[in-house]
Design a protein around this motif. Sequence first.
Motif, mmCIF file in Angstrom:
data_model
loop_
_atom_site.group_PDB
_atom_site.id
_atom_site.type_symbol
_atom_site.label_atom_id
_atom_site.label_comp_id
_atom_site.label_asym_id
_atom_site.label_seq_id
_atom_site.Cartn_x
_atom_site.Cartn_y
_atom_site.Cartn_z
ATOM 1 N N PRO A 82 1.005 -1.385 -0.289
ATOM 2 C CA PRO A 82 -0.044 -0.041 0.216
ATOM 3 C C PRO A 82 0.649 1.219 0.129
ATOM 4 C CG PRO A 82 0.188 -1.045 1.967
ATOM 5 C CD PRO A 82 1.101 -1.762 1.647
ATOM 6 N N HIS A 83 1.487 1.542 -1.195
ATOM 7 C CA HIS A 83 2.486 2.637 -1.273
ATOM 8 C C HIS A 83 1.684 3.713 -0.472
ATOM 9 C CE1 HIS A 83 0.535 4.518 -5.037
ATOM 10 N NE2 HIS A 83 0.120 2.978 -5.289
ATOM 11 N N TYR A 84 0.501 3.986 -0.825
ATOM 12 C CA TYR A 84 -0.368 5.728 -0.778
ATOM 13 C C TYR A 84 -0.299 5.918 0.893
ATOM 14 C CZ TYR A 84 -3.596 1.321 -1.103
ATOM 15 O OH TYR A 84 -3.704 -0.151 -0.733
ATOM 16 N N LEU A 85 -0.033 4.546 1.674
ATOM 17 C CA LEU A 85 -0.113 4.839 2.725
ATOM 18 C C LEU A 85 1.514 4.877 3.766
ATOM 19 C CD1 LEU A 85 -2.912 1.999 4.553
ATOM 20 C CD2 LEU A 85 -2.437 4.130 4.179
ATOM 21 N N ILE A 86 2.338 4.811 2.411
ATOM 22 C CA ILE A 86 3.539 4.633 3.461
ATOM 23 C C ILE A 86 4.864 6.150 2.447
ATOM 24 C CG2 ILE A 86 5.837 3.363 2.544
ATOM 25 C CD1 ILE A 86 4.190 0.687 2.483
ATOM 26 N N LYS A 87 5.552 6.370 3.750
ATOM 27 C CA LYS A 87 5.917 7.673 3.656
ATOM 28 C C LYS A 87 7.618 7.801 2.567
ATOM 29 C CE LYS A 87 6.755 8.863 8.221
ATOM 30 N NZ LYS A 87 6.417 9.755 8.997
ATOM 31 N N ASP A 88 8.264 6.026 3.141
ATOM 32 C CA ASP A 88 9.788 6.211 3.350
ATOM 33 C C ASP A 88 10.219 4.854 2.866
ATOM 34 O OD1 ASP A 88 9.934 5.287 6.094
ATOM 35 O OD2 ASP A 88 9.763 6.598 6.978
#
Length: 392
Positions: A82-88
Motif C-alpha cells: 500500500p504505497h499510498y500509506l507509506i512515506k519512506d
Amino acid sequence: MQYRPDKNGEQLSILGYGCMRFPRKGGVIDRSETERQLLHAIEGGVNYFDTAYIYPGSEEVLGEILHKNGIREKVKIATKLPHYLIKDLAGIEKCFRQQLSRLKTDYVDYYLMHMLPDSTVWERLKAMGVLQWIEEKKKSGEIRNVGFSYHGNTEKFIGLLNAHDWDFCQIQYNYLDEHSQAGRRGLMAAAEKGIPVIIMEPLRGGRLAGGLPDKAVEVFAAAEPKRSPAEWAFRWLWDQPQVTVVLSGMNTVEMIDENISAADSVRAGEFGDAEHKLFADAVAAINEKVKIGCTGCGYCLPCPAGVDIPGCFRCYNARNIDGRLAGFREYFMCTSMKRELSNASLCKKCGKCEKHCPQGIEIRDRLDDVKKELEGPLYKAAAWAVRHFVKL
C-alpha cells in the motif's frame, strides 16, 4: 484446470482466487467455511491466490489456512504494497515484514505495487529507494516477482509498462471494459513486452453475473450452448491467450465448482463469429443505459487542464449501469487517488476537446453533468483527505 506460464515459465491456474471477499459470519471472516472453500479450490487445481495489505483479515486468514494444512508450497501468493500509506523506505520494509508475518511465510511469489496510478508515483517510490529494496528482496528470495495493479486510462497504463522491467501486472478487464481502463490495447501492449496479465473485476463486482438488465439476460439465455452469464464472461477472457489468470472472488463451493469446470474445458481462440456477435449484442443491451455515448477513443486528449475526459464519462456511465456507489468508487479511484488530479471540475471550458470528438459529444456540458453527479460533498471531503494524508 488449464494453466498458463508466467515470465519465468511457472505454471499458473487460469482461474485465480480473489481473497478480498471471504465468506463472513456475524460481520467477521468465517474461518471454517473459508478453509473449506480454499481447500476445495486447491484440490480443483487453483494455485494463484490474490490478497492485499488493506483487505481486512485476508492475509492473516489465508496464511493461517495454508500453514495449518501444510500446503504453502502448493500455491502462489500474490499480495500488495500500500504505497499510498507509506512515506519512506523504512515504512516499506515494516509493511512487508508485517505481511510475511500475517501470511506465515518467508517469501511472496507475486508482489504488487497496489493501485499504482501513473509513472509519477512510481518515480516517487524510486526516489525513496524501492528499486534497491526490490533487488535485495529478489536476491534473498523473499520476493519472486514484482508487478503492479492498475485502474485508469490506457495511455498511463502503457506509460507504467515502459517505466520498469515488470514481471507481471494486474488490470480491470472484461467484455464491457474492452476499450476502457487499460483495455485491450493495454493487454496487447503487455503481451508484446512478454508481461503476464492478471485480470481483476472480470464480472464488474458481480454485475455481469447477477446485475444485468433484462435484455442482456435474454441475449445470454438464447445462446448455445447453455451457460450462465458469468461463465460466458470468463470464457470471453480466457479466449484471449494474452490473459494469464482471471481472478474470481468466489465465496461458495457451487461458485468454485462452476468456475473450475469452465477453466478445465475452455481453450484460447475457440470463439467464432457467433460468440463475438453474442457479446456485441449483450454490450449493446447493457449500453442502452449509457447516458454519454463516449467510445473511449481518446481523440479528445490531451486536455490542457488535465481532465481524463473518457475516464470521467466511463465512471458517469458506470453510475447508471452498475449503481451510484460503484460509479462513485470508480470515479474517486481513477481521478483523485493519484498525484495529478484528472476530475471533471478541472475543465476550463476551452473547447479544444470538442473539435476532435468523432461522436460530436458536447463535452463541456457533459463534464458539468459528471461534476454535478459525482463531485458532491463526500467526494470533496475524500479528495481533501487524500491530498493531506495519503502519500502519492
